[in-house]
Design a protein around this motif. Structure first.
Motif, PDB file in Angstrom:
ATOM      1  N   ALA A   6       8.563   5.560   1.442  1.00 24.55           N
ATOM      2  CA  ALA A   6       6.979   5.270   2.391  1.00 24.55           C
ATOM      3  C   ALA A   6       6.858   3.562   2.356  1.00 24.55           C
ATOM      4  CB  ALA A   6       6.413   6.327   1.880  1.00 24.55           C
ATOM      5  N   ALA A   7       7.269   2.855   1.280  1.00 24.72           N
ATOM      6  CA  ALA A   7       6.463   1.951   1.293  1.00 24.72           C
ATOM      7  C   ALA A   7       7.942   0.998   2.515  1.00 24.72           C
ATOM      8  CB  ALA A   7       6.891   0.739   0.108  1.00 24.72           C
ATOM      9  N   TRP A  30       0.535  -1.073  -0.044  1.00 22.48           N
ATOM     10  CA  TRP A  30      -0.022   0.164   0.048  1.00 22.48           C
ATOM     11  C   TRP A  30       0.644   1.543  -0.194  1.00 22.48           C
ATOM     12  CZ3 TRP A  30      -4.954   0.184   3.248  1.00 22.48           C
ATOM     13  CH2 TRP A  30      -5.569   1.314   3.212  1.00 22.48           C
ATOM     14  N   GLY A  31       2.084   1.824   0.755  1.00 20.07           N
ATOM     15  CA  GLY A  31       2.810   1.970   0.929  1.00 20.07           C
ATOM     16  C   GLY A  31       3.769   2.549  -0.757  1.00 20.07           C
ATOM     17  N   PHE A  59      -4.850  -7.448   9.777  1.00 15.90           N
ATOM     18  CA  PHE A  59      -5.522  -7.462   8.556  1.00 15.90           C
ATOM     19  C   PHE A  59      -6.445  -7.339   7.524  1.00 15.90           C
ATOM     20  CE2 PHE A  59      -4.722 -11.442   6.227  1.00 15.90           C
ATOM     21  CZ  PHE A  59      -3.648 -11.005   4.298  1.00 15.90           C
ATOM     22  N   PHE A  60      -6.954  -8.552   7.682  1.00 17.01           N
ATOM     23  CA  PHE A  60      -8.501  -8.189   7.418  1.00 17.01           C
ATOM     24  C   PHE A  60      -8.897  -6.666   6.620  1.00 17.01           C
ATOM     25  CE2 PHE A  60      -8.909 -12.686   8.489  1.00 17.01           C
ATOM     26  CZ  PHE A  60      -8.559 -13.602   7.493  1.00 17.01           C
ATOM     27  N   ILE A  61      -9.126  -6.272   7.828  1.00 14.95           N
ATOM     28  CA  ILE A  61      -9.785  -4.421   8.774  1.00 14.95           C
ATOM     29  C   ILE A  61      -9.061  -3.556   7.247  1.00 14.95           C
ATOM     30  CG2 ILE A  61     -10.067  -2.558   9.501  1.00 14.95           C
ATOM     31  CD1 ILE A  61     -10.408  -3.719  11.501  1.00 14.95           C
ATOM     32  N   THR A  62      -7.436  -4.199   7.238  1.00 11.76           N
ATOM     33  CA  THR A  62      -6.286  -3.203   6.589  1.00 11.76           C
ATOM     34  C   THR A  62      -6.966  -4.033   4.862  1.00 11.76           C
ATOM     35  OG1 THR A  62      -4.670  -2.941   7.874  1.00 11.76           O
ATOM     36  CG2 THR A  62      -4.043  -2.963   5.960  1.00 11.76           C
ATOM     37  N   ALA A  63      -6.957  -5.086   4.249  1.00 10.20           N
ATOM     38  CA  ALA A  63      -6.646  -5.170   3.659  1.00 10.20           C
ATOM     39  C   ALA A  63      -8.189  -5.249   2.527  1.00 10.20           C
ATOM     40  CB  ALA A  63      -6.845  -7.265   3.468  1.00 10.20           C
TER      41      ALA A  63
END
Length: 606
Positions: free
Chosen positions: A122-123, A113-114, A151-155
């Motif tokens: 930033a990554a 994402w970064g 993890f699931f919320i971020t995904a």
């Protein structure tokens, strides 16, 4: 001011090396923790035991602990641990593996994402921060679902953000699927965090006008196909499940009215300020991270007042706004709820991602003012802590090494202590005699490395300075792991279980005096039913109300009858109940095992 480009610029050719460096630091921090220390009493071993009994009974719908229904938790983490047991055997490694794997996936997703939103530097920083942040490490030392949930919320947020950018239907469905998996990990919280955050995001950004692209109907169907079956089966197999799980464990827990009450609420000042600790050391760069969003908000307000058109959104601006809303919703929501320290874990990644973006941007623009201030404050704080550790080591220099740290800690009231990190308050000056190695290691890195990182920033070697800070934190967390190993006899009962296991016969009875959480690791290590004396409390209460509840709940009178019989009884007694038990039971009491003030009495000597 000149700078050494080899130290400050993550060149394209070096990117694989930087990613390998992030993964190396991750392994340093998390790999050794897969094997030690032993499982802790309370939630850690209770959850590990629930997964073990799931695998043993092949019942993947109704969780059970000590044969008693354990209906307050969503199942996905237990499915993952049961699968890990199936693959690796029932060990501490297998119990810890799913959480560690989730942290690895979270680190990789942060880097992906970064990179897409903010660029290569930033990554790298996003991955470094997730791998070395204090709270991420501390709250994965026990088997709780927060890392998997995060993890699931971020995904899900990543899928939704990329869907808004790319317009691909599979990305929308990926987001809905991840929300469903998050619900199976920790209940309705995922709907609140993701749903409310996205609602606020589309209102603020104006992207609600694109609602036809969201695939709300088919996405909701996919969500229900994934999330609903377990809930329906659990309701069919367990009468009154829906009231207990949704009303008692969600709404009444939020309001502080859960039955029975076994959670506290932090004071508002403590709740907010402790996040500086949980996000340490990167929380020291929060002023750098928040400066630009504040400027953008002021500029946005000015444009609105001037009736100027809003600039079009790109993936970077979407990410910044989404992270701000996501973190804000999570933190504000739990500020009103009963809360454990780790409840806000899902807010860590968006905050760290914002810090990574601003830190990388400031470094690349060579705007050193804020960076120097933040690095200087970090160095001063670390040196101060190093002095404190050194003083503790010096004052305990004449004390002999203490194998069991529990013998030199303050004596807490375990019945009143319900916060996850409450044991930190039990430390005493004498405990340094048991913590010399980790204290020396921590004191050295706290004294030297942050000051070195500050010196690097003054020279303009910013990339190297950030890596030095991450390396310092990795070593500091290794010292923390060594300290946790020293705490093993105090936080868990593995040693006691191993001492009595060779003596146990099938006809013997094993009991815990009081709530099962006081000695729950005995269940995992002994792998046999354990009776609870006056233990029909907390997580065992609801399951005991079912007609098929196991006969594991007894009172003082039944204990006395068993104690005076010819059958051998092993009774685990927590420290705060010892005087009461010694007054209750007829002597002499034979000690089968003792550690950190806890004792296992037996009614018949060998």
């Amino acid at each position: 001011m000149t700078s050494n480009s080899s130290l400050t610029s993550p060149s394209s050719a070096a990117r694989p090396l930087h990613i390998a460096g992030v993964l190396a630091l991750f392994l340093i921090v998390y790999f050794g923790s897969l094997f030690s220390p032993g499982l802790q009493d309370d939630a850690d071993s209770t959850h590990a035991e629930a997964a073990r009994e799931m695998l043993m009974t092949r019942d993947f719908v109704t969780l059970k602990v000590n044969g008693n229904r354990y209906l307050e938790k969503a199942p996905l983490m237990y499915w993952a641990v049961a699968l890990s047991y199936f693959c690796f055997g029932v060990t501490e490694f297998a119990a810890h593996f799913p959480v560690a794997l989730s942290m690895l996936l979270l680190t990789l997703l942060a880097m992906r994402w970064g990179r897409r939103a903010f660029g290569g530097r930033a990554a790298v920083y996003a991955g470094l921060f997730v791998a070395t942040t204090a709270g991420c490490y501390l709250f994965t030392r026990i088997l709780i679902p927060e890392a998997i949930l995060s993890f699931f919320i971020t995904a899900s947020f990543y899928f939704f953000a990329t869907a808004l950018e790319d317009g691909k239907i599979w990305q929308w469905y990926g987001g809905y699927a991840c929300v469903a998996l998050a619900v199976l990990t920790k209940g309705l919280l995922a709907i609140v965090v993701v749903g409310l955050s996205l609602l606020l995001y589309v209102i603020i950004s104006g992207e609600w006008r694109r609602w036809r692209e969201f695939h709300l109907f088919t996405g909701t169907l996919l969500f229900l196909v994934i999330a609903a079956p377990w809930h329906i089966l659990a309701g069919i197999r367990n009468p009154h499940f829906f009231w207990f799980y949704f009303v008692n464990e969600h709404f009444m827990r939020f309001l502080g009215q859960r039955i029975p009450k076994d959670y506290n609420k932090q004071t508002s000042s403590l709740y907010w300020t402790l996040h500086l600790v949980w996000l340490f050391p990167w929380s020291l760069y929060l002023p750098v991270a928040l400066r630009q969003p504040v400027r953008d908000w002021i500029a946005r307000r000015k444009r609105s007042a001037d009736l100027a058109p809003r600039p079009s959104l790109n993936f970077k601006s979407r990410t910044v706004l989404l992270c701000l809303v996501w973190a804000g919703v999570t933190l504000v929501f739990f500020s009103f709820s009963t809360n454990q320290e780790y409840y806000t874990f899902p807010a860590y990644l968006p905050i760290l991602l914002l810090i990574a973006e601003r830190l990388a941007n400031e470094e690349e623009s060579e705007s050193l003012g804020w960076l120097l201030w933040s690095s200087g404050v970090l160095a001063v704080i670390c040196i101060a802590f190093s002095v404190v550790l050194t003083a503790g080591l010096w004052n305990s220099r004449h004390l002999p090494f203490v194998p069991d740290i529990g013998t030199v800690l303050a004596k807490p009231d375990l019945q009143a202590e319900t916060l996850s990190m409450g044991h930190i308050l039990d430390l005493t000056g004498e405990s340094f005699a048991a913590l010399r190695l980790p204290a020396i290691l921590a004191a050295i890195v706290l004294l030297l490395v942050p000051a070195y990182a500050f010196w690097l920033r003054r020279r303009g070697a910013n990339f190297a300075a950030t890596w030095a800070t991450a390396g310092f934190m990795a070593v500091f967390l290794v010292a923390a792991h060594i300290a946790l190993v020293r705490f093993d006899p105090y936080l868990g009962s593995r040693i006691m279980a191993r001492q009595i296991a060779p003596e146990l016969q099938p006809a013997d009875r094993v009991m815990i005096y009081g709530d099962q959480s006081f000695g729950s690791s005995l269940l995992f290590y002994l792998r046999r039913p354990i009776e609870l004396v006056n233990g029909n409390t907390t997580s065992m209460w609801w399951g005991s109300t079912y007609p098929d509840a196991p006969h594991i709940f007894i009172d003082d009178q039944e204990l006395l009858q068993a104690w005076n019989s010819s059958q051998r009884v092993f009774l685990f007694v927590p420290q705060h109940e010892r005087r009461k038990v010694e007054a209750l039971l007829p002597g002499p009491l034979h000690v089968a095992s003792e550690a950190s003030g806890k004792v296992i009495f037996t009614n018949h000597d060998r």
